[in-house]
Design a protein around this motif. Structure first.
Motif, mmCIF file in Angstrom:
data_model
loop_
_atom_site.group_PDB
_atom_site.id
_atom_site.type_symbol
_atom_site.label_atom_id
_atom_site.label_comp_id
_atom_site.label_asym_id
_atom_site.label_seq_id
_atom_site.Cartn_x
_atom_site.Cartn_y
_atom_site.Cartn_z
ATOM 1 N N ILE A 1 0.836 -1.201 0.000
ATOM 2 C CA ILE A 1 0.000 0.000 0.000
ATOM 3 C C ILE A 1 0.873 1.253 0.000
ATOM 4 N N GLY A 2 1.872 1.288 0.875
ATOM 5 C CA GLY A 2 2.754 2.444 0.937
ATOM 6 C C GLY A 2 3.441 2.721 -0.385
ATOM 7 N N GLY A 3 3.795 1.652 -1.109
ATOM 8 C CA GLY A 3 4.441 1.812 -2.400
ATOM 9 C C GLY A 3 3.548 2.500 -3.408
ATOM 10 N N HIS A 4 2.275 2.117 -3.440
ATOM 11 C CA HIS A 4 1.324 2.768 -4.338
ATOM 12 C C HIS A 4 1.101 4.224 -3.940
ATOM 13 N N LEU A 5 1.032 4.481 -2.638
ATOM 14 C CA LEU A 5 0.831 5.852 -2.185
ATOM 15 C C LEU A 5 2.005 6.742 -2.580
ATOM 16 N N ALA A 6 3.222 6.281 -2.307
ATOM 17 C CA ALA A 6 4.399 7.078 -2.621
ATOM 18 C C ALA A 6 4.474 7.376 -4.119
ATOM 19 N N GLU A 7 4.205 6.364 -4.935
ATOM 20 C CA GLU A 7 4.250 6.574 -6.389
ATOM 21 C C GLU A 7 3.207 7.600 -6.828
ATOM 22 N N ALA A 8 1.990 7.494 -6.292
ATOM 23 C CA ALA A 8 0.933 8.440 -6.656
ATOM 24 C C ALA A 8 1.298 9.862 -6.239
ATOM 25 N N PHE A 9 1.839 10.014 -5.032
ATOM 26 C CA PHE A 9 2.212 11.356 -4.564
ATOM 27 C C PHE A 9 3.303 11.955 -5.434
ATOM 28 N N LEU A 10 4.273 11.135 -5.826
ATOM 29 C CA LEU A 10 5.338 11.614 -6.713
ATOM 30 C C LEU A 10 4.759 12.070 -8.045
ATOM 31 N N ARG A 11 3.884 11.280 -8.613
ATOM 32 C CA ARG A 11 3.286 11.638 -9.898
ATOM 33 C C ARG A 11 2.394 12.869 -9.784
ATOM 34 N N ASP A 12 1.873 13.118 -8.573
ATOM 35 C CA ASP A 12 1.075 14.327 -8.342
ATOM 36 C C ASP A 12 1.935 15.575 -8.166
ATOM 37 N N GLY A 13 3.272 15.390 -8.102
ATOM 38 C CA GLY A 13 4.168 16.529 -8.000
ATOM 39 C C GLY A 13 4.672 16.840 -6.613
ATOM 40 N N HIS A 14 4.523 15.911 -5.675
ATOM 41 C CA HIS A 14 5.006 16.126 -4.310
ATOM 42 C C HIS A 14 6.420 15.554 -4.144
ATOM 43 N N ASP A 15 7.178 16.162 -3.263
ATOM 44 C CA ASP A 15 8.457 15.582 -2.855
ATOM 45 C C ASP A 15 8.169 14.504 -1.818
ATOM 46 N N VAL A 16 8.771 13.334 -1.992
ATOM 47 C CA VAL A 16 8.435 12.191 -1.142
ATOM 48 C C VAL A 16 9.694 11.581 -0.542
ATOM 49 N N THR A 17 9.622 11.336 0.776
ATOM 50 C CA THR A 17 10.618 10.520 1.457
ATOM 51 C C THR A 17 9.962 9.208 1.864
ATOM 52 N N VAL A 18 10.603 8.097 1.565
ATOM 53 C CA VAL A 18 10.120 6.781 1.962
ATOM 54 C C VAL A 18 11.028 6.235 3.062
ATOM 55 N N LEU A 19 10.416 5.806 4.152
ATOM 56 C CA LEU A 19 11.123 5.115 5.223
ATOM 57 C C LEU A 19 10.641 3.673 5.240
ATOM 58 N N ASP A 20 11.568 2.725 5.110
ATOM 59 C CA ASP A 20 11.193 1.314 5.106
ATOM 60 C C ASP A 20 12.374 0.497 5.622
ATOM 61 N N ASN A 21 12.087 -0.519 6.426
ATOM 62 C CA ASN A 21 13.179 -1.344 6.958
ATOM 63 C C ASN A 21 13.395 -2.627 6.152
ATOM 64 N N PHE A 22 12.614 -2.803 5.064
ATOM 65 C CA PHE A 22 12.741 -3.970 4.189
ATOM 66 C C PHE A 22 12.676 -5.277 4.980
ATOM 67 N N GLU A 23 11.706 -5.315 5.894
ATOM 68 C CA GLU A 23 11.403 -6.540 6.639
ATOM 69 C C GLU A 23 11.107 -7.668 5.647
ATOM 70 N N PRO A 24 11.761 -8.811 5.755
ATOM 71 C CA PRO A 24 11.567 -9.897 4.786
ATOM 72 C C PRO A 24 10.308 -10.719 5.055
ATOM 73 N N PHE A 25 9.172 -10.046 5.211
ATOM 74 C CA PHE A 25 7.905 -10.745 5.443
ATOM 75 C C PHE A 25 7.478 -11.489 4.178
ATOM 76 N N TYR A 26 7.880 -10.945 3.043
ATOM 77 C CA TYR A 26 7.739 -11.631 1.761
ATOM 78 C C TYR A 26 8.920 -11.220 0.907
ATOM 79 N N ASP A 27 9.030 -11.753 -0.311
ATOM 80 C CA ASP A 27 10.218 -11.565 -1.130
ATOM 81 C C ASP A 27 10.538 -10.084 -1.326
ATOM 82 N N GLU A 28 11.754 -9.700 -0.967
ATOM 83 C CA GLU A 28 12.177 -8.309 -1.048
ATOM 84 C C GLU A 28 12.180 -7.785 -2.479
ATOM 85 N N GLY A 29 12.226 -8.697 -3.452
ATOM 86 C CA GLY A 29 12.245 -8.276 -4.846
ATOM 87 C C GLY A 29 11.035 -7.461 -5.236
#
Length: 328
Positions: A12-40
């Motif tokens: 969900i956060g990934g879709h939100l960040a992408e949408a905000f960027l495309r809307d023209g906002h500056d975006v910072t993403v914070l993520d710890n890359f928890e391996p709950f599923y494939d990091e790819g």
């Protein structure tokens, strides 16, 4: 506008960040890359963020860090206008096995973020809550004043997030909004969710597996609708201090869901059944009247329309997505 998305490499956060960027906002993403599923899957999402930032000509920053780390959180919140808090330890069943972890990340992490947001004077904190706060239904559809008696540590952690948000709004005048998501699905969704699991198995000639008798019903929410709700809240204070359901206001049984996917992809397969899983909700169904009144929220797709759209996306992206799903 400067926006921080915690958990911004996730589904969900990934879709939100992408949408905000495309809307023209500056975006910072914070993520710890928890391996709950494939990091790819997350790395693919980050590539889309960078592409969106280049095309929109806006700033994008990825910080690999944890919401429980006060120093990191304080640094990424500084100078931000709106915080969109999606970071969480997901998984109802996982929370039964490791309740201390879901508490540390979902509750302690949220308090750390709220405290930093208060100190930084951000305009608003939008928090991802969950339909899991309701527990066993006394009536359906769920309205926001339905009793909250969660049946899993995950649901308890989400309810605690909501109460902390309310307290920070009341004590510190920090505007907060909590959105109770109802089973979100769509492109790049987590591999262990029912829809992606059914599609993956049918594409590979394997029968879909239902846990329980299949009579459980769900209100599934297409991720684009979640994006629209959050996009509105970036600039609207109409829901400050509130909790709101974000769902489809539609329901489908797990049996019918499996049949819908099976009939489209591999009608010759027989559905298989296994024992019901612990702490799974029996039924979910959202009333979205409050969100409609406050922010004009309106679901864009029925569940059946959204599932068909996801199947099409899966087939178009099968080459990179499926190996990550199958390896999960």
């Amino acid at each position: 506008m400067k926006v921080l998305v915690t958990g911004g490499a996730g589904f969900i956060g990934g879709h939100l960040a992408e949408a905000f960027l495309r809307d023209g906002h500056d975006v910072t993403v914070l993520d710890n890359f928890e391996p709950f599923y494939d990091e790819g899957i997350k790395r693919h999402t980050i590539d889309r963020h960078r592409e969106a930032a280049r095309e929109a000509g806006v700033d994008y920053r990825l910080v690999e860090g944890d919401v429980r780390d006060r120093e990191t959180v304080g640094e990424v919140v500084s100078g931000v206008d709106v915080v969109v808090h999606q970071a969480a330890q997901a998984g109802v069943r996982a929370s039964v096995e490791h309740p201390e972890k879901v508490t540390e990340i979902n509750v302690d992490g949220t308090v750390t973020l709220l405290e930093a947001s208060k100190e930084a004077g951000v305009n608003r904190v939008i928090i991802a809550s969950s339909s899991s706060v309701y527990g066993k239904p006394q009536s359906l559809p769920y309205t926001e004043d339905h009793p909250t008696e969660p049946v899993s540590p995950y649901g308890v952690s989400k309810l605690a997030q909501e109460h902390y948000a309310r307290v920070y709004t009341e004590l510190h005048d920090l505007p907060t909004v909590c959105l109770r998501y109802f089973t979100v699905y769509g492109p790049r969704m987590r591999p262990n969710m029912a829809i992606s699991n059914f599609v993956s198995r049918c594409v590979n000639g394997e029968p879909p597996v239902i846990y329980g008798d299949g009579q459980q019903t769900r209100d599934f929410t297409y991720v684009a609708d979640v994006v629209d709700a959050n996009r509105t809240l970036l600039t609207s204070g109409a829901a400050d201090g509130e909790v709101m359901n974000i769902g489809s206001s539609d329901t489908i049984s797990i049996q019918e869901l499996a049949e819908t996917v099976r009939d489209q992809l591999a009608p010759e397969l027989a559905i298989e059944y296994e024992s019901a899983r612990e702490a799974d909700a029996e039924h979910t169904h959202a009333s979205v009247e409050k969100a409609g009144e406050l922010i004009g929220y309106e679901p864009s797709r029925s569940i059946r329309e959204g599932v068909e759209e996801f199947i099409q996306w899966y087939e178009e992206n099968q080459e990179w997505y499926e190996p990550l799903v199958r390896g999960a």
